[in-house]
Motif scaffolding. Structure first.
Motif, PDB file in Angstrom:
ATOM      1  N   ALA A 309      43.535  47.471  29.455  1.00 32.97           N
ATOM      2  CA  ALA A 309      42.908  46.682  29.636  1.00 32.97           C
ATOM      3  C   ALA A 309      43.566  45.646  30.864  1.00 32.97           C
ATOM      4  O   ALA A 309      42.211  44.774  31.304  1.00 32.97           O
ATOM      5  N   ARG A 310      44.719  44.843  30.793  1.00 29.20           N
ATOM      6  CA  ARG A 310      44.851  43.909  31.954  1.00 29.20           C
ATOM      7  C   ARG A 310      44.879  44.306  33.435  1.00 29.20           C
ATOM      8  O   ARG A 310      43.676  43.308  34.255  1.00 29.20           O
ATOM      9  N   PHE A 311      44.639  45.386  33.508  1.00 30.00           N
ATOM     10  CA  PHE A 311      44.049  46.129  35.000  1.00 30.00           C
ATOM     11  C   PHE A 311      42.941  45.826  34.659  1.00 30.00           C
ATOM     12  O   PHE A 311      42.233  45.344  36.115  1.00 30.00           O
ATOM     13  N   VAL A 312      42.090  46.367  34.033  1.00 33.64           N
ATOM     14  CA  VAL A 312      40.622  46.296  33.877  1.00 33.64           C
ATOM     15  C   VAL A 312      39.833  45.267  34.528  1.00 33.64           C
ATOM     16  O   VAL A 312      39.078  44.693  34.566  1.00 33.64           O
ATOM     17  N   ASP A 313      40.861  43.947  33.245  1.00 32.46           N
ATOM     18  CA  ASP A 313      40.494  42.883  33.686  1.00 32.46           C
ATOM     19  C   ASP A 313      40.771  41.804  34.852  1.00 32.46           C
ATOM     20  O   ASP A 313      39.697  41.382  35.490  1.00 32.46           O
ATOM     21  N   ASN A 318      34.415  40.394  38.554  1.00 36.12           N
ATOM     22  CA  ASN A 318      33.902  39.593  39.799  1.00 36.12           C
ATOM     23  C   ASN A 318      32.078  39.681  40.143  1.00 36.12           C
ATOM     24  O   ASN A 318      31.567  40.438  39.219  1.00 36.12           O
ATOM     25  N   ASP A 319      31.759  39.537  41.223  1.00 36.98           N
ATOM     26  CA  ASP A 319      30.728  39.386  41.832  1.00 36.98           C
ATOM     27  C   ASP A 319      30.671  40.722  41.562  1.00 36.98           C
ATOM     28  O   ASP A 319      29.108  41.021  42.244  1.00 36.98           O
ATOM     29  N   MET A 323      30.068  40.972  36.182  1.00 36.05           N
ATOM     30  CA  MET A 323      30.258  40.681  34.906  1.00 36.05           C
ATOM     31  C   MET A 323      32.100  40.029  33.945  1.00 36.05           C
ATOM     32  O   MET A 323      33.310  40.341  35.204  1.00 36.05           O
ATOM     33  N   LYS A 324      31.945  39.857  32.986  1.00 35.02           N
ATOM     34  CA  LYS A 324      33.798  39.166  32.671  1.00 35.02           C
ATOM     35  C   LYS A 324      33.587  40.195  31.555  1.00 35.02           C
ATOM     36  O   LYS A 324      32.885  40.327  30.637  1.00 35.02           O
ATOM     37  N   ALA A 398      34.708  50.342  38.886  1.00 36.29           N
ATOM     38  CA  ALA A 398      35.884  49.454  39.619  1.00 36.29           C
ATOM     39  C   ALA A 398      36.808  49.759  38.567  1.00 36.29           C
ATOM     40  O   ALA A 398      37.979  50.258  40.419  1.00 36.29           O
ATOM     41  N   ALA A 399      37.055  49.567  37.922  1.00 35.61           N
ATOM     42  CA  ALA A 399      38.566  50.261  36.924  1.00 35.61           C
ATOM     43  C   ALA A 399      38.707  51.761  37.451  1.00 35.61           C
ATOM     44  O   ALA A 399      40.499  52.036  38.104  1.00 35.61           O
TER      45      ALA A 399
END
Length: 494
Positions: A309-313, A318-319, A323-324, A398-399
């Motif tokens: 989860a930290r990796f995905v964040d 990002n632009d 999304m956040k 992205a993830a």
């Protein structure tokens, strides 16, 4: 293989925690009421987040999130809200996709939905870039009667596999479930449109398949699946997880997208730029002795799902996604569950994406209008936000792409506890990934939710850091020659 030792005694920036506390301090200062006799101000309040209070200082530099590459930005921009709309519209058109509904009717029921999904995936796969190996399968089995399955019932997943170029046994999975339901979980005859729950997640899967196969394959394998039987008991996801376990697949990350169709919740609350990501804490598959060790060293918040989860964040807030990622340190919503659980139960890191605020009038409901209020109930497509779903798909993209392009998560990461010292020596197994360039040690204060500092250490299998393991949390991640970085691995005592 011989060991190479690196000793670090760097002095670096205090990290992201300083920036966070500066932000909090500014907010606190702005929110502090004016001093008065009736409203005294705590003299400690204003300095609780002062930069001088950031502790401990230490080596390395402030961690800067991994930026999306030009290729990744282009790929994410190709995810199309019009196609998302088309996919959900088609799935809704089958009337009901209840697991117990008709399996052979060509226009209504879960069988018609299954057959359309398989045909659609095969059609998409024809557009694969030359050299990108894509296979479409429909793994099925007969589920014998259990709770919520009264008669022997066919359970079919529809699975697309993009085979990895150099490390095909390392696997990353994204799913959405294509079955649906109404208020009565056993009602398989009435219309159950299931637009948000979970045609939205299936749309994410299909759009990621379409854009990813147009690129050269990443080193690791990507699986994109529409699974069945979620509402009746996670049966399709359980079947897929077991297939992968039986095959000896090294599943290093799995995400379920379940109820990702709307940014508008109960009472009209709208949050179009957030997506929740639920990540389990204490692993349920660890031995009692390992669990005891994890608790004793304060590793409750550093399970593999939490590191994922930290990796995905880091890679998806990002632009390029718009999304956040709102990481929730919990297995799932309160006392609820989803298709990531069968993967977790087999020891695979897994997490769940869900919209920020659910509207319970539009999930698990009979389609109806309340006579006294005029309120529309039911999981109808008119309540979906296709631009929001597109952004959710970009977060997933992205993830997933960043994971599959990076080296695998380091293995056998340990902390040397043979002597008492205020330095910390970390060790790990040197990986054999193609394109592996080196490693980085991450650390953060124990009260920080995300990594704050990074120390590049090169292509070594151990390092001594001028920082006490008593005061911080450490992690080790792999770095590829292409610039992609893996999730961190949390060290246990050796």
């Amino acid at each position: 293989m011989f060991s190479r030792l690196l000793h670090l005694t760097l002095n670096g920036a205090p990290g992201l925690l300083a920036l966070a506390c500066l932000s909090i301090f500014a907010t606190c200062a702005a929110a502090t009421p004016p001093t008065s006799v009736a409203s005294p101000v705590n003299s400690l309040f204003a300095r609780q987040c002062a930069t001088t209070d950031i502790w401990p200082k230490g080596p390395g530099k402030t961690l800067v999130p991994q930026a999306p590459t030009a290729e990744l930005r282009t790929m994410l921009s190709e995810i199309d809200p019009k196609r998302v709309n088309t996919i959900i519209t088609k799935l809704v058109s089958f009337g009901t996709r209840h697991t117990l509904s008709n399996q052979t009717d060509p226009v209504r029921g879960i069988g018609a939905a299954r057959d359309w999904l398989a045909a659609e995936m095969r059609s998409i796969a024809k557009g694969a870039r030359r050299g990108t190996n894509v296979t479409i399968t429909v793994p099925s089995y007969i589920q014998q009667p259990v709770s919520r399955i009264p008669t022997p019932t066919n359970i079919s997943d529809v699975v697309a596999t993009i085979h990895g170029a150099s490390d095909p046994n390392r696997v990353y999975v994204i799913t959405g479930h294509y079955d649906s339901r109404v208020t009565d979980i056993m009602n398989f005859t009435d219309d159950a449109p299931g637009a948000d729950d979970d045609a939205s997640g299936v749309a994410v899967v299909l759009e990621l398949l379409r854009v990813m196969i147009q690129r050269p394959p990443p080193p690791a394998t990507i699986i994109l699946a529409a699974v069945a039987g979620e509402e009746q008991g996670l049966f399709g996801a359980d079947h897929l997880a077991q297939i992968l376990a039986d095959a000896g697949a090294d599943v290093q990350g799995m995400f379920t997208n379940d109820i990702v169709g709307s940014s508008k919740g109960d009472e009209g609350k709208v949050d179009p730029l957030s997506i929740r990501l639920f990540a389990q804490g204490m692993p349920t598959t660890e031995s009692a002795s390992r669990t005891a060790t994890r608790e004793s060293i304060g590793g409750e918040n550093d399970s593999p799902p939490r590191e994922l989860a930290r990796f995905v964040d880091e890679v998806a807030t990002n632009d390029a996604t718009g999304m956040k990622v709102r990481v929730i340190y919990r297995l799932d919503r309160f006392l609820r569950g989803g298709d990531h659980e069968p993967f977790l139960s087999r020891g695979f890191p897994a997490a769940r994406f869900t919209e920020p605020h659910e509207d319970f009038a539009h999930q698990h409901q009979d389609v109806r209008v309340e006579a006294d209020t005029g309120k529309q109930f039911g999981d109808l497509i008119e309540f979906c936000d296709f631009d929001f779903i597109t952004r959710v798909a970009r977060v997933n993209g992205a993830a997933l792409w960043s994971l599959a392009q990076a080296p695998g998560t380091p293995r056998n990461v340990t902390l040397d506890t043979s002597v008492l010292t205020n330095n910390s020596t970390l060790l790990w197994a040197l990986g054999s990934d193609a394109g592996l360039a080196g490693y980085e040690v991450l650390w953060r204060p124990t009260i920080a939710p995300f990594w704050t500092n990074v120390i590049p250490v090169g292509l070594v299998d151990r390092v001594t850091v001028d920082q006490s393991k008593d005061n911080v949390v450490f992690g080790v991640r792999a770095v590829g020659a292409n610039g992609y970085r893996s999730p961190a691995a949390f060290p246990f005592p050796n």
